[in-house]
Design a protein around this motif. Structure first.
Motif: not given
Length: 286
Positions: A260-261, A264-265, A267-272, A274
């Motif tokens: 699940r974690q 979530m990572a 789907r996180d736009t900030k990850i993409w 970065w």
């Protein structure tokens, strides 16, 4: 520092206030400063130097090209570009599995093992004979080096409370610039030397690979896995940091990454965002 006063792990009024900032006494502040200083000098310094050596190894190919690699191996422009590109392919394929494996392997073994592996690949690159072997070595380099950056960032979060993590990560990323500063003069010196009849570009790969190889072995004596098992801090410092991390729900030795974690990572736009920034920054240094 006197270690007569032993601090409790969690006070009764703190148990139900996870993530709430703790008010520390002057003695506790002293313990925290001492603990942070020890971690900075021992752990942060080590992984920062490791990241600088990582930069040296990544940029070795570009400098080897200038030092005669292309002429000796009869490489054309697309051969070098292929070698540069497959590095990112190897890193892309193995980075996520590396991060998932990280929690199942002791951080000390993971970080030192990653550095040892990429050092051996860099040393092997000094003896390639054609474009195909060069591309294969660079792919292997990307694969075995994939987990060091993210593993180091994760490792920093193991040891520092959240309010101290950001600055340490800044120091860590800045250390890559040290590698960029050193690689030019270093390669200029190496190309002017004749060592055992080797080519100048071979000297580059052998030297930077040997540096990181030695540093990986040093890490087995310097690094430790978690604050709650550390031997270089006092009992009071250890109990304080475990208490702080417990209140922030960041005790690394007891945490696990769930699917699940991971979702979530992903789907996180900030990850993409970065990812894009990191890609552009690394492309400019190759």
């Amino acid at each position: 520092m006197s270690d007569n006063e032993v601090l409790p792990l969690l006070r009764a009024d703190e148990v139900h206030h996870i993530n709430k900032p703790l008010e520390l006494s002057s003695k506790e502040e002293e313990y925290l400063r001492s603990y942070t200083s020890k971690c900075d000098r021992r752990l942060l310094l080590y992984i920062c130097i490791g990241y600088a050596l990582d930069s040296l190894n990544k940029m070795a190919l570009s400098n080897a090209k200038i030092a005669g690699l292309s002429a000796d191996l009869d490489l054309h422009g697309y051969d070098i570009n292929l070698a540069l590109g497959v590095y990112y392919l190897g890193s892309f394929i193995f980075q996520l599995p590396s991060n998932l494996v990280l929690k199942s392997v002791k951080p000390t073994y993971w970080l030192c093992g990653s550095m040892l592996a990429w050092s051996l690949v860099t040393l092997l690159t000094a003896f390639v004979a054609n474009a195909r072997q060069l591309a294969l070595c660079r792919f292997m380099f990307g694969a075995v080096q994939a987990g060091y950056l993210t593993g180091s960032l994760y490792y920093i979060s193991y040891w520092y409370p959240r309010e101290l993590v950001r600055q340490r990560m800044g120091f860590f990323f800045a250390s890559a610039g040290i590698g960029g500063i050193c690689i030019g003069p270093l390669c200029a010196l190496l190309t002017s030397l004749e060592i055992m009849g080797l080519r100048a570009w071979q000297n580059i790969f052998l030297f930077v690979g040997s540096l990181s190889l030695v540093w990986s072995l040093v890490g087995l004596r310097v690094l430790e896995d978690y604050p709650d098992t550390a031997t270089f801090i006092t009992d009071s410092e250890q109990r304080l940091i475990v208490r702080l991390m417990a209140c922030q729900n960041t005790v690394a030795s007891t945490r696990h990454i769930s699917l699940r974690q991971a979702g979530m990572a992903a789907r996180d736009t900030k990850i993409w965002l970065w990812t894009l920034i990191d890609f552009c920054a690394n492309s400019a240094t190759q």
